[in-house]
Design a protein around this motif. Structure first.
Motif, PDB file in Angstrom:
ATOM      1  N   PHE A  91       0.847  -1.186   0.000  1.00  0.00           N
ATOM      2  CA  PHE A  91       0.000   0.000   0.000  1.00  0.00           C
ATOM      3  C   PHE A  91       0.886   1.241   0.000  1.00  0.00           C
ATOM      4  O   PHE A  91       1.999   1.224   0.523  1.00  0.00           O
ATOM      5  N   ALA A  92       0.353   2.316  -0.548  1.00  0.00           N
ATOM      6  CA  ALA A  92       1.060   3.594  -0.487  1.00  0.00           C
ATOM      7  C   ALA A  92       0.054   4.722  -0.677  1.00  0.00           C
ATOM      8  O   ALA A  92      -0.914   4.581  -1.421  1.00  0.00           O
ATOM      9  N   THR A  93       0.301   5.806   0.021  1.00  0.00           N
ATOM     10  CA  THR A  93      -0.453   7.046  -0.191  1.00  0.00           C
ATOM     11  C   THR A  93       0.573   8.093  -0.583  1.00  0.00           C
ATOM     12  O   THR A  93       1.431   8.463   0.220  1.00  0.00           O
ATOM     13  N   ARG A  94       0.486   8.567  -1.821  1.00  0.00           N
ATOM     14  CA  ARG A  94       1.518   9.465  -2.335  1.00  0.00           C
ATOM     15  C   ARG A  94       0.991  10.266  -3.509  1.00  0.00           C
ATOM     16  O   ARG A  94      -0.111  10.037  -4.001  1.00  0.00           O
ATOM     17  N   TYR A  95       1.850  11.180  -3.971  1.00  0.00           N
ATOM     18  CA  TYR A  95       1.517  12.023  -5.116  1.00  0.00           C
ATOM     19  C   TYR A  95       1.786  11.263  -6.410  1.00  0.00           C
ATOM     20  O   TYR A  95       2.840  10.639  -6.584  1.00  0.00           O
ATOM     21  N   SER A  96       0.806  11.302  -7.335  1.00  0.00           N
ATOM     22  CA  SER A  96       0.966  10.651  -8.632  1.00  0.00           C
ATOM     23  C   SER A  96       1.555  11.648  -9.623  1.00  0.00           C
ATOM     24  O   SER A  96       0.931  12.675  -9.928  1.00  0.00           O
ATOM     25  N   ARG A  97       2.735  11.327 -10.139  1.00  0.00           N
ATOM     26  CA  ARG A  97       3.346  12.209 -11.140  1.00  0.00           C
ATOM     27  C   ARG A  97       2.601  12.130 -12.469  1.00  0.00           C
ATOM     28  O   ARG A  97       2.667  13.048 -13.282  1.00  0.00           O
ATOM     29  N   THR A  98       1.878  11.020 -12.668  1.00  0.00           N
ATOM     30  CA  THR A  98       1.126  10.856 -13.913  1.00  0.00           C
ATOM     31  C   THR A  98      -0.164  11.660 -13.897  1.00  0.00           C
ATOM     32  O   THR A  98      -0.475  12.395 -14.839  1.00  0.00           O
ATOM     33  N   LEU A  99      -0.938  11.528 -12.808  1.00  0.00           N
ATOM     34  CA  LEU A  99      -2.229  12.200 -12.720  1.00  0.00           C
ATOM     35  C   LEU A  99      -2.154  13.560 -12.038  1.00  0.00           C
ATOM     36  O   LEU A  99      -3.152  14.288 -11.996  1.00  0.00           O
ATOM     37  N   LYS A 100      -0.979  13.869 -11.455  1.00  0.00           N
ATOM     38  CA  LYS A 100      -0.779  15.169 -10.788  1.00  0.00           C
ATOM     39  C   LYS A 100      -1.739  15.380  -9.618  1.00  0.00           C
ATOM     40  O   LYS A 100      -2.320  16.442  -9.439  1.00  0.00           O
TER      41      LYS A 100
END
Length: 208
Positions: A91-100
């Protein structure tokens, strides 16, 4: 608290959805890229989650929201994929560089016949998770406020009834002290006031 419980529910739901999807994807593992893209887009629309299929070298072979050819290699820098390749799932909660935008991810390593190991990843935007959390908090607040209001209403009416009964007893005592021993106290609505009013009436009869 409510936040931890809600995020736990979201993680469980992502895990459940991934398990359902993985069972169907194994049979389509050798489908053409176009067919695979059609399948994940259909499933993404039906489940409401983003679905990404990734080879162990980090190559994205299908995504329900973005064209794989435009996506960078996912082998490194993504905690959920690194965990899936290392220990089987992550699991991870993070910023998506693809979807911004911030996302919550669940990834699971799977073995596909004729293909080898593949990571099946499902995810949701944090904004959608937070909006549901705000809704739950609003429901809890409204429920608490309604409970307090109902309690206040009950206390008010009970207090009014008790006040009238006490006033009736005080009036009877005043009448007796003025010599009006024939005055009859109205019976109270509760057992205690009923017994007390009966005792006062009996006392009045005895003194008259």
């Amino acid at each position: 608290g409510v936040c931890d419980f809600h995020y736990g529910q979201v993680r469980d739901e992502l895990r459940r959805i991934e398990g359902l999807l993985a069972g169907t994807y194994d049979s389509t593992a050798q489908a053409s890229p176009n067919d695979l893209a059609t399948i994940v887009k259909r499933d993404g629309a039906q489940t409401g989650v983003r679905i990404t299929l990734i080879l162990v070298d980090g190559t994205v072979i299908a995504d329900s929201e973005v064209e794989p050819a435009t996506m960078e290699n996912h082998r490194w820098g993504r905690a959920e994929i690194e965990q899936a390749l290392t220990i089987g799932s992550g699991f991870a909660t993070r910023y998506s560089r693809t979807l911004k935008q911030d996302m919550i991810y669940y990834a699971q390593r799977r073995e596909w016949v004729g293909v080898g190991e593949v990571v099946v990843r499902v995810s949701l935007p944090i904004t959608r998770v937070e909006s549901k959390l705000l809704y739950l908090r609003a429901l809890i607040w409204i429920g608490g406020a309604a409970s307090i209001l109902l309690t206040a209403i009950i206390v008010y009416f009970v207090s009014r009834r008790l006040g009238r009964q006490i006033e009736s007893l005080a009036d009877a005592a005043a009448r007796f002290s003025e010599g009006d021993l024939d005055y009859q106290v109205a019976p109270g609505s509760s057992r205690e006031f009923l017994r007390l009013s009966a005792s006062l009436n009996q006392m009045g009869r005895q003194l008259s």
